[in-house]
Scaffold this motif. Sequence first.
Motif, PDB file in Angstrom:
ATOM      1  N   LEU A  71      35.494 -23.849 -25.803  1.00 51.74           N
ATOM      2  CA  LEU A  71      35.245 -23.501 -24.402  1.00 51.74           C
ATOM      3  C   LEU A  71      34.712 -22.074 -24.280  1.00 51.74           C
ATOM      4  CD1 LEU A  71      38.410 -25.066 -22.715  1.00 51.74           C
ATOM      5  CD2 LEU A  71      36.047 -25.816 -22.423  1.00 51.74           C
ATOM      6  N   ARG A 118      31.038 -20.985 -22.865  1.00 49.91           N
ATOM      7  CA  ARG A 118      30.970 -20.060 -21.735  1.00 49.91           C
ATOM      8  C   ARG A 118      30.151 -18.818 -22.096  1.00 49.91           C
ATOM      9  NH1 ARG A 118      35.886 -20.154 -20.899  1.00 49.91           N
ATOM     10  NH2 ARG A 118      36.535 -18.207 -21.888  1.00 49.91           N
ATOM     11  N   LEU A 168      34.177 -23.977 -18.402  1.00 52.05           N
ATOM     12  CA  LEU A 168      32.895 -24.035 -19.105  1.00 52.05           C
ATOM     13  C   LEU A 168      31.873 -23.068 -18.515  1.00 52.05           C
ATOM     14  CD1 LEU A 168      32.679 -27.898 -19.513  1.00 52.05           C
ATOM     15  CD2 LEU A 168      32.781 -26.246 -21.390  1.00 52.05           C
ATOM     16  N   LYS A 197      26.332 -29.704 -15.949  1.00 49.49           N
ATOM     17  CA  LYS A 197      26.949 -30.497 -17.008  1.00 49.49           C
ATOM     18  C   LYS A 197      26.599 -31.968 -16.798  1.00 49.49           C
ATOM     19  CE  LYS A 197      29.443 -26.628 -16.992  1.00 49.49           C
ATOM     20  NZ  LYS A 197      29.242 -25.541 -16.019  1.00 49.49           N
ATOM     21  N   ASN A 257      37.625 -29.405 -17.607  1.00 51.94           N
ATOM     22  CA  ASN A 257      37.238 -28.059 -18.035  1.00 51.94           C
ATOM     23  C   ASN A 257      36.021 -27.519 -17.276  1.00 51.94           C
ATOM     24  OD1 ASN A 257      39.111 -27.600 -20.402  1.00 51.94           O
ATOM     25  ND2 ASN A 257      38.150 -29.518 -21.046  1.00 51.94           N
TER      26      ASN A 257
END
Length: 247
Positions: free
Chosen positions: A150, A154, A181, A186, A177
């Motif tokens: 993660l 990020r 993220l 996404k 998440n």
Amino acid sequence: MESVEHISCLKVKISNVSLDQLPELLYNLLETGESHHIVLLSLWDLLRARKNNDYRAYVQSAALVIPISKSIVGGVRFLTGKTIHRVMPFEFFIKTLTALEERQKSVYLLGSHLKSLKTAERNLKHTFPRLRIVGRCTGDFKRTEEATILTAIRKASPSLLLAARGIPGQERWLARNKLALGPGIKIWCSDLFDVFAERKHRPGKKTFDRGFEWIGYTFHNPLHIFRIFPYLYYKFLLLYYKLFRRG
């Protein structure tokens, strides 16, 4: 953001979006600096959203919910009289990646196995040379590695995170998440990496337009023939909603 018509089909959100609209919509989403997700919705996903609260919340909170099943288009027409756009998944991803490449945006690849992922990455770089691939990670990571992954995503701050099969929890992992993220778009892309790695065939355009893509899937997995039962249930629901309810 450009106005998008959202329609309810059996109380599941559907977005009426054409491929021509897609680039501008993507740019507008990225300009917000927030985290967004897009759902490519099959008939089976629609039925799953009706019975699974977590998945339903994931679909309802999506920036765009784009139908990929001809049955959904027919269902919306039956309930509302409206004709909506249906998009072929492969064409959707080509249009998306082309739009991002034109503005030299970035993508992170998450999921699948190492061999497919590396081959897909190589082919993507060849096809979209100005699209920056800022990271990749297979989906078979351990739970203890999740925080590190993660953080890596990020920090890479991709314009688009493509997540494929192999991730624990699949789409639910993306939903859980979403904020961790970071900003960007996404998309759950299922077997896209295998298609780009040429390990899996996609249905032809004519086959898809006729709504016959399920035949190829049934040849590869004969158990898909039993999907006739949820399909008939869907037809019953449409009739019930048409006669007694709305949405």
